[in-house]
Write a protein that holds these residues in place. Sequence first.
Motif, PDB file in Angstrom:
ATOM      1  N   ASP A  37      11.930   9.206   6.808  1.00  0.00           N
ATOM      2  CA  ASP A  37      13.062   9.151   7.724  1.00  0.00           C
ATOM      3  C   ASP A  37      14.347   9.553   6.996  1.00  0.00           C
ATOM      4  OD1 ASP A  37      13.920   7.624  10.551  1.00  0.00           O
ATOM      5  OD2 ASP A  37      15.470   7.542   9.012  1.00  0.00           O
ATOM      6  N   ILE A  38      14.478   9.134   5.751  1.00  0.00           N
ATOM      7  CA  ILE A  38      15.674   9.425   4.967  1.00  0.00           C
ATOM      8  C   ILE A  38      15.760  10.908   4.623  1.00  0.00           C
ATOM      9  CG2 ILE A  38      16.833   8.980   2.761  1.00  0.00           C
ATOM     10  CD1 ILE A  38      15.590   6.140   2.880  1.00  0.00           C
ATOM     11  N   ASP A  39      14.646  11.477   4.178  1.00  0.00           N
ATOM     12  CA  ASP A  39      14.620  12.899   3.829  1.00  0.00           C
ATOM     13  C   ASP A  39      13.212  13.439   4.075  1.00  0.00           C
ATOM     14  OD1 ASP A  39      14.722  15.455   2.711  1.00  0.00           O
ATOM     15  OD2 ASP A  39      16.119  14.843   1.143  1.00  0.00           O
ATOM     16  N   PRO A  40      12.944  13.914   5.289  1.00  0.00           N
ATOM     17  CA  PRO A  40      11.578  14.351   5.645  1.00  0.00           C
ATOM     18  C   PRO A  40      11.108  15.573   4.873  1.00  0.00           C
ATOM     19  CG  PRO A  40      13.144  14.874   7.400  1.00  0.00           C
ATOM     20  CD  PRO A  40      13.868  14.000   6.424  1.00  0.00           C
ATOM     21  N   LYS A  41      12.028  16.401   4.383  1.00  0.00           N
ATOM     22  CA  LYS A  41      11.612  17.575   3.626  1.00  0.00           C
ATOM     23  C   LYS A  41      11.110  17.186   2.234  1.00  0.00           C
ATOM     24  CE  LYS A  41      14.672  20.884   5.929  1.00  0.00           C
ATOM     25  NZ  LYS A  41      15.775  21.854   5.757  1.00  0.00           N
ATOM     26  N   TRP A  42      11.725  16.175   1.662  1.00  0.00           N
ATOM     27  CA  TRP A  42      11.373  15.772   0.304  1.00  0.00           C
ATOM     28  C   TRP A  42      10.175  14.819   0.293  1.00  0.00           C
ATOM     29  CZ3 TRP A  42      13.606  17.538  -4.215  1.00  0.00           C
ATOM     30  CH2 TRP A  42      13.200  16.903  -5.385  1.00  0.00           C
ATOM     31  N   PHE A  43      10.204  13.865   1.213  1.00  0.00           N
ATOM     32  CA  PHE A  43       9.163  12.832   1.236  1.00  0.00           C
ATOM     33  C   PHE A  43       8.204  13.108   2.390  1.00  0.00           C
ATOM     34  CE2 PHE A  43      12.950  10.776  -0.580  1.00  0.00           C
ATOM     35  CZ  PHE A  43      12.435  10.400  -1.810  1.00  0.00           C
ATOM     36  N   LYS A  56       2.367   8.161  -6.274  1.00  0.00           N
ATOM     37  CA  LYS A  56       2.949   9.333  -5.624  1.00  0.00           C
ATOM     38  C   LYS A  56       4.375   9.028  -5.157  1.00  0.00           C
ATOM     39  CE  LYS A  56      -1.527  10.983  -3.858  1.00  0.00           C
ATOM     40  NZ  LYS A  56      -2.345  11.169  -2.630  1.00  0.00           N
ATOM     41  N   LEU A  57       4.520   7.854  -4.542  1.00  0.00           N
ATOM     42  CA  LEU A  57       5.826   7.460  -4.019  1.00  0.00           C
ATOM     43  C   LEU A  57       6.842   7.330  -5.148  1.00  0.00           C
ATOM     44  CD1 LEU A  57       6.510   4.808  -1.314  1.00  0.00           C
ATOM     45  CD2 LEU A  57       7.710   4.647  -3.477  1.00  0.00           C
ATOM     46  N   HIS A  58       6.465   6.618  -6.193  1.00  0.00           N
ATOM     47  CA  HIS A  58       7.402   6.381  -7.298  1.00  0.00           C
ATOM     48  C   HIS A  58       7.782   7.693  -7.990  1.00  0.00           C
ATOM     49  CE1 HIS A  58       8.831   4.859 -11.236  1.00  0.00           C
ATOM     50  NE2 HIS A  58       9.317   3.878 -10.501  1.00  0.00           N
ATOM     51  N   ASP A 109       0.823  -1.217   0.000  1.00  0.00           N
ATOM     52  CA  ASP A 109       0.000   0.000   0.000  1.00  0.00           C
ATOM     53  C   ASP A 109       0.857   1.268   0.000  1.00  0.00           C
ATOM     54  OD1 ASP A 109       0.955   0.069   2.580  1.00  0.00           O
ATOM     55  OD2 ASP A 109      -0.992  -0.237   3.541  1.00  0.00           O
ATOM     56  N   GLY A 110       2.163   1.105   0.139  1.00  0.00           N
ATOM     57  CA  GLY A 110       3.079   2.240   0.070  1.00  0.00           C
ATOM     58  C   GLY A 110       3.244   3.016   1.357  1.00  0.00           C
ATOM     59  N   ILE A 111       2.445   2.742   2.370  1.00  0.00           N
ATOM     60  CA  ILE A 111       2.460   3.566   3.585  1.00  0.00           C
ATOM     61  C   ILE A 111       3.778   3.419   4.350  1.00  0.00           C
ATOM     62  CG2 ILE A 111       1.392   3.899   5.842  1.00  0.00           C
ATOM     63  CD1 ILE A 111      -1.303   3.270   4.509  1.00  0.00           C
TER      64      ILE A 111
END
Length: 218
Positions: A42-48, A69-71, A32-34
């Motif tokens: 966690d890796i980049d909270p500003k971007w993701f 959205k994720l991809h 589900d991508g969640i």
Amino acid sequence: MPTRAEADAYVEWINSFEHISHPCRHITDLTDGIILFEVLADIDPKWFKLIRSADVGDNWVLKINNLKKLHKLVSRYYEEVLDRNSENLPPVNLGAISKDADVRETIKLCQLIICVAVMCNKNQIYIGKIQSLSQSAQHALMHSIEHAMLAISGDPVDHDTGSSAPPQPASASAEFSRIIEEHQELQNQHRQLIEEHAQLRYRYVSFWLFGSNVQKTT
């Protein structure tokens, strides 16, 4: 072809992140991508930025919307942050993930994400996470990362067999090895600084205890 060991290794890696909303029990829990969004945040909270973590259940339409959205964000991250050509990213069948919980395609998506982790500015943290996993998981993930990075670097990869065709100079493998070596070098430097600090503290305490006594007796 992906193996059970590779799928289990990704589950172990995902569960090494402290702030995921719920544990990942099986690779299909990622469809589900969640949780993957939470790892990327966690890796980049500003971007993701996190999506709403409402339970999508078995609704494949909601799942694929999340995955799209994720991809899209991951592809842009490779282009705009990591300075890589997103056209070289291995293709991922998001429909097969959302509709059929396809393990092979889910692992391909996980490969893109773990490569983001080991190539980002904070890669030392995430390489450390990998090195804290079981030996079997480390081995499976190293192989998986090297395979993905061959494709990302532009070396041709046979996506049906998971091998490069024909063999090319291992530019991606060399880059990954360089990242690992840098991490190990930083670890060695950190240990050396700790030892030097401990020695300085010992000398300070020794001087304070014994040096002051020597001054008094003289």
